[in-house]
Scaffold this motif. Sequence first.
Motif, PDB file in Angstrom:
ATOM      1  N   GLU A  17       0.822  -1.212   0.000  1.00 17.05           N
ATOM      2  CA  GLU A  17       0.000   0.000   0.000  1.00 17.05           C
ATOM      3  C   GLU A  17       0.859   1.266   0.000  1.00 17.05           C
ATOM      4  O   GLU A  17       0.422   2.323  -0.459  1.00 17.05           O
ATOM      5  CB  GLU A  17      -0.944   0.006   1.203  1.00 17.05           C
ATOM      6  N   LYS A  19       3.258   1.814  -1.796  1.00 16.08           N
ATOM      7  CA  LYS A  19       3.595   2.148  -3.179  1.00 16.08           C
ATOM      8  C   LYS A  19       2.679   3.257  -3.698  1.00 16.08           C
ATOM      9  O   LYS A  19       3.067   4.075  -4.535  1.00 16.08           O
ATOM     10  CB  LYS A  19       3.465   0.906  -4.066  1.00 16.08           C
ATOM     11  N   LYS A  20       1.444   3.292  -3.181  1.00 17.47           N
ATOM     12  CA  LYS A  20       0.503   4.345  -3.568  1.00 17.47           C
ATOM     13  C   LYS A  20       0.584   5.542  -2.626  1.00 17.47           C
ATOM     14  O   LYS A  20       0.502   6.695  -3.048  1.00 17.47           O
ATOM     15  CB  LYS A  20      -0.924   3.794  -3.554  1.00 17.47           C
ATOM     16  N   LEU A  21       0.779   5.260  -1.342  1.00 12.50           N
ATOM     17  CA  LEU A  21       0.751   6.326  -0.345  1.00 12.50           C
ATOM     18  C   LEU A  21       1.998   7.197  -0.374  1.00 12.50           C
ATOM     19  O   LEU A  21       1.942   8.395  -0.062  1.00 12.50           O
ATOM     20  CB  LEU A  21       0.588   5.715   1.052  1.00 12.50           C
ATOM     21  N   SER A  22       3.140   6.608  -0.705  1.00 14.96           N
ATOM     22  CA  SER A  22       4.411   7.351  -0.758  1.00 14.96           C
ATOM     23  C   SER A  22       5.270   6.730  -1.854  1.00 14.96           C
ATOM     24  O   SER A  22       6.316   6.143  -1.601  1.00 14.96           O
ATOM     25  CB  SER A  22       5.119   7.278   0.603  1.00 14.96           C
ATOM     26  N   SER A  23       4.789   6.873  -3.069  1.00 16.21           N
ATOM     27  CA  SER A  23       5.298   6.081  -4.186  1.00 16.21           C
ATOM     28  C   SER A  23       6.789   6.254  -4.465  1.00 16.21           C
ATOM     29  O   SER A  23       7.523   5.267  -4.558  1.00 16.21           O
ATOM     30  CB  SER A  23       4.495   6.385  -5.454  1.00 16.21           C
ATOM     31  N   GLU A  24       7.253   7.476  -4.599  1.00 16.29           N
ATOM     32  CA  GLU A  24       8.651   7.686  -4.995  1.00 16.29           C
ATOM     33  C   GLU A  24       9.623   7.205  -3.915  1.00 16.29           C
ATOM     34  O   GLU A  24      10.616   6.538  -4.208  1.00 16.29           O
ATOM     35  CB  GLU A  24       8.893   9.168  -5.325  1.00 16.29           C
ATOM     36  N   ARG A  27       9.588   3.310  -3.710  1.00 12.52           N
ATOM     37  CA  ARG A  27      10.344   2.696  -4.812  1.00 12.52           C
ATOM     38  C   ARG A  27      11.842   2.894  -4.628  1.00 12.52           C
ATOM     39  O   ARG A  27      12.638   1.993  -4.895  1.00 12.52           O
ATOM     40  CB  ARG A  27       9.894   3.273  -6.153  1.00 12.52           C
TER      41      ARG A  27
END
Length: 218
Positions: A17, A19-24, A27
Amino acid sequence: MGNDSLYQKSNFNRIGEFKKLSSEAFRAFGDFDQKALSEGLLNSKVKELMAVAIAHVTGCPYCIEDHVKRAKKKEVSKEEMAEAIMVATALKAGSALAHSINALNAYDDIEEEALYKKSYLNRFNEFSSIGGEAFKAFGTFDVQAMKAGKLSVKEKELIAIAIAHVTGCPYCIEVHVKGAKKAGVTKEEMAEAIMVATALKAGSALAHGVNALNAYDE
């Protein structure tokens, strides 16, 4: 009544989750973590042993679960795993004991501005007379934990360096870097061990993010 368990294996499924909430940032951490644990001058088996040991210091049950399984795939034996855990135990306890030097300085009203000095390590032997049988017992344990066994002294010193960077003990870093150098560890190998430590310490914080998600969603 809802489930009262704060730690369940299935909780870790929520990690994606982020990945959407704090994507950069998520990753970027994933890329760093993969590079830190990948084969280099140190092979991936040794790195996974380090990861298992460090996870016992950070106290992250998700990390223990994950890296024990990864280590097993790298053909780490149960005995090798146990030795790595004993090094972790010695270093975590040793970090607390090493800071007793600061306690001695504070008790004796030493007013120097520097809280950490190499020369302060000379006070450590004072505990042989004031620390009683417990101090002697720890010393015996520490020696046994760091002796060559299924893992070499070099491997154990690399694990010790990594853990010393997680406990943040400057005395432990000083002692075990010197020990590692004597055991033939190169500066580049030391750097790789420190990167594993960095990844695991950061990874522990991220892994506990699944508990934060659960708490937020209650």
